[in-house]
Design an enzyme around this catalytic site. Structure first.
Site, mmCIF file in Angstrom:
data_model
loop_
_atom_site.group_PDB
_atom_site.id
_atom_site.type_symbol
_atom_site.label_atom_id
_atom_site.label_comp_id
_atom_site.label_asym_id
_atom_site.label_seq_id
_atom_site.Cartn_x
_atom_site.Cartn_y
_atom_site.Cartn_z
ATOM 1 N NE ARG A 235 -4.338 -1.222 0.195
ATOM 2 C CZ ARG A 235 -4.512 -2.220 -0.687
ATOM 3 N NH1 ARG A 235 -3.594 -2.451 -1.621
ATOM 4 N NH2 ARG A 235 -5.607 -2.956 -0.662
ATOM 5 C CD GLU A 264 -2.883 3.852 -5.279
ATOM 6 O OE1 GLU A 264 -3.941 3.292 -5.652
ATOM 7 O OE2 GLU A 264 -1.947 3.231 -4.763
ATOM 8 C CG HIS A 283 -3.530 -0.186 -6.853
ATOM 9 N ND1 HIS A 283 -3.923 0.506 -5.745
ATOM 10 C CD2 HIS A 283 -3.569 -1.501 -6.510
ATOM 11 C CE1 HIS A 283 -4.200 -0.343 -4.759
ATOM 12 N NE2 HIS A 283 -3.985 -1.568 -5.215
#
Ligand code: NAP
Length: 321
Positions: A235, A264, A283
């Protein structure tokens, strides 16, 4: 079950949803953009089940608005975006999707390691921009080897183990640090302080929790080798991004390969996006057709079981592995 309302905060292909839309009163946020907070607050008020993902913050406010909610199913293995304690205190069960995305995420960790150390993305950019002028030179774009080097995996959970298995195939020395030792893993358990100066690749595979939040700061990076690479498939908030940028600017480490970020999405103007020794992916850890379909099967099954009052396939806090 047809009278039970299920709210999905994101779109999944119809064929991945199985029987969910037929068995329930199914409402879905119909855009690729994350569901707006106002929409979720309104829709969750009448929901019995919630199908959500990492871009939704399911906190106390949402849970208080969710008067009827009995089951939350997140389309992810990470559940740091959900206030699990508050949900369980309200009798709401929380399902997640471990195991089915482990190998895809470990594959991406290796893709990132290879890409950053063998300068794959940099080389691709050079070719496309017309910068490849000399056909071959003994010292042109030299990178650093992966096979035979030392990998330090932080977080020896499902994904950490899958990365360790791949590393064995690359004849790597595998070190790891975790909260607890894993005697069944063929790797050397070392404290973080010993792992950092010994590793050529430091790979983050932890979950985000209070002990891993901002774990990677300037002091952490200073303890790594100057020739080492940092890889993050966990993360974004595990890293203090401004400290990483500073360390890269100062040459404290050789480079970084990152799939996740503090906020993000990041844009082209982000300082990391201007660095040649950094590889960035948006991601993509679990982003394969096969894995995303399996995640959908698990998430849908978790939700249906939760609504029926049956044990979920994978429930946060349950004893099921
Ligand atoms: P997992 O099996 O729960 O593994 C997490 C590991 O982190 C555990 O082994 C745990 O150690 C370790 N850990 C926790 N706090 C630590 C600390 N302070 N120091 C060292 N180790 C610590 O989870 P997983 O399935 O491998 O997934 C890990 C995470 O990857 C997920 O939570 C998610 O955030 C992320 N992820 C990202 C993507 C992506 O798209 N990039 C995809 C999938 C998953 P103990 O076992 O000793 O407690």
């Amino acid at each position: 079950m047809g009278s039970q309302r299920v709210v999905a905060t994101f779109h999944l292909p119809r064929e991945w949803l199985g029987a969910l839309p037929d068995l329930t009163d199914f409402v879905e946020w119909g855009s690729e953009e994350p569901a707006p907070r106002d929409w979720l607050l309104k829709e969750v008020g009448e929901a019995d089940g919630l199908l959500c993902t990492v871009t939704d913050r399911v906190d106390g406010e949402i849970l208080r608005a969710a008067r009827r909610l009995r089951a939350i199913s997140t389309y992810s293995v990470g559940y740091d975006h959900i206030d699990v304690g508050a949900a369980r205190a309200r009798g709401i069960r929380v399902g997640y999707t471990p195991n089915v995305l482990t190998d895809a995420t470990a594959d991406l960790a290796f893709a990132l390691m290879l890409a950053v150390s063998r300068r794959v993305v940099e080389g691709d950019r050079l070719v496309r921009s017309g910068g490849w002028r000399i056909p071959w030179s003994a010292t042109f774009m030299l990178g650093s080897e992966v096979h035979g080097r030392t990998i330090g995996i932080i977080g020896m959970g499902r994904i950490g183990r899958a990365i360790a298995r791949r590393a064995a195939g690359f004849d790597m020395k595998v070190l790891y640090s975790s909260r607890t030792p894993k005697p069944d893993v063929a790797a050397e358990y070392v404290p973080l302080d010993a792992l950092l100066p010994r590793s050529d690749f430091v790979v983050l595979a932890v979950d985000l929790n209070p002990s891993t939040y901002h774990m990677v700061d300037y002091g952490f990076l200073r303890r790594m080798r100057r020739s080492a690479y940092l890889v993050n498939v966990s993360r974004g908030k595990v890293i203090v991004e401004r400290d990483l940028i500073r360390a890269l600017e100062e040459g404290i480490i050789a480079g970084a390969a990152l799939d996740v970020f503090e906020d993000e999405p990041i844009g082209a103007d982000h300082p990391l996006a201007r660095m040649n020794n950094v590889v960035l992916t948006p991601h993509l850890g679990s982003a394969t057709v096969e894995t995303r379909r399996r995640m959908a099967e698990v998430a849908v099954e978790n939700l249906l079981r939760g609504l029926r009052g049956d044990p979920m396939l994978y429930e946060v806090g349950s004893e099921v592995p």
